[in-house]
Design a protein around this motif. Sequence first.
Motif, short mmCIF file in Angstrom:
data_model
loop_
_atom_site.label_atom_id
_atom_site.label_comp_id
_atom_site.label_asym_id
_atom_site.label_seq_id
_atom_site.Cartn_x
_atom_site.Cartn_y
_atom_site.Cartn_z
N GLY A 103 4.12 1.03 2.31
CA GLY A 103 3.92 0.15 3.45
C GLY A 103 3.25 -1.13 3.00
O GLY A 103 3.19 -1.44 1.82
N ARG A 104 2.73 -1.85 3.98
CA ARG A 104 1.98 -3.07 3.65
C ARG A 104 0.93 -3.34 4.70
O ARG A 104 1.11 -3.03 5.88
N ILE A 105 -0.15 -3.91 4.23
CA ILE A 105 -1.18 -4.44 5.12
C ILE A 105 -0.81 -5.90 5.32
O ILE A 105 -0.61 -6.63 4.36
N ASN A 106 -0.68 -6.32 6.58
CA ASN A 106 -0.34 -7.72 6.82
C ASN A 106 -1.46 -8.50 7.52
O ASN A 106 -1.30 -9.68 7.80
N VAL A 127 0.84 -1.20 0.00
CA VAL A 127 0.00 0.00 0.00
C VAL A 127 0.87 1.25 0.00
O VAL A 127 2.06 1.19 0.33
N GLU A 128 0.27 2.36 -0.38
CA GLU A 128 0.85 3.67 -0.13
C GLU A 128 -0.01 4.28 0.97
O GLU A 128 -1.23 4.21 0.93
N VAL A 129 0.67 4.85 1.96
CA VAL A 129 -0.01 5.40 3.13
C VAL A 129 0.09 6.92 3.09
O VAL A 129 1.20 7.47 3.00
N HIS A 130 -1.05 7.59 3.15
CA HIS A 130 -1.07 9.05 3.22
C HIS A 130 -1.00 9.42 4.70
O HIS A 130 -1.95 9.22 5.44
N ARG A 131 0.14 9.96 5.10
CA ARG A 131 0.38 10.28 6.51
C ARG A 131 -0.35 11.55 6.92
O ARG A 131 -0.74 12.37 6.09
N GLU A 132 -0.47 11.71 8.23
CA GLU A 132 -1.11 12.90 8.81
C GLU A 132 -0.43 14.19 8.38
O GLU A 132 -1.08 15.22 8.23
N ASP A 133 0.90 14.15 8.15
CA ASP A 133 1.62 15.37 7.79
C ASP A 133 1.54 15.69 6.29
O ASP A 133 2.17 16.63 5.81
N GLY A 134 0.77 14.88 5.54
CA GLY A 134 0.58 15.14 4.12
C GLY A 134 1.53 14.40 3.21
O GLY A 134 1.37 14.41 1.99
#
Length: 89
Positions: A45-48, A33-40
């Motif tokens: 990453g990965r979903i496991n 996955v690509e994770v959109h962080r709180e800081d923008g």
Amino acid sequence: MHGSQERSGAVRSPQDASWQPPEAEVRRVYQPVEVHREDGTWAVGRINAWWHPAGGEPWCRVRTIGRGGVPSWMPFDPERLVLLPLTGI
């Protein structure tokens, strides 16, 4: 009743990093996955693992790569988590 559910059956939001859904209900996976962080910013990453509470939205355990991130459970949000292909395009 398990600690992840109220008497009404509604899922309680995790209060700390040690929260876990019932292990017997967790489905292990490997999903980039690509994770959109709180800081923008975005991170790979990965979903496991996935967990689908009765009558509720799915949750996933996500770990970002590169910052030594600890896997954490969160409700699946397609605005925040973009599923990536497992194999070539």
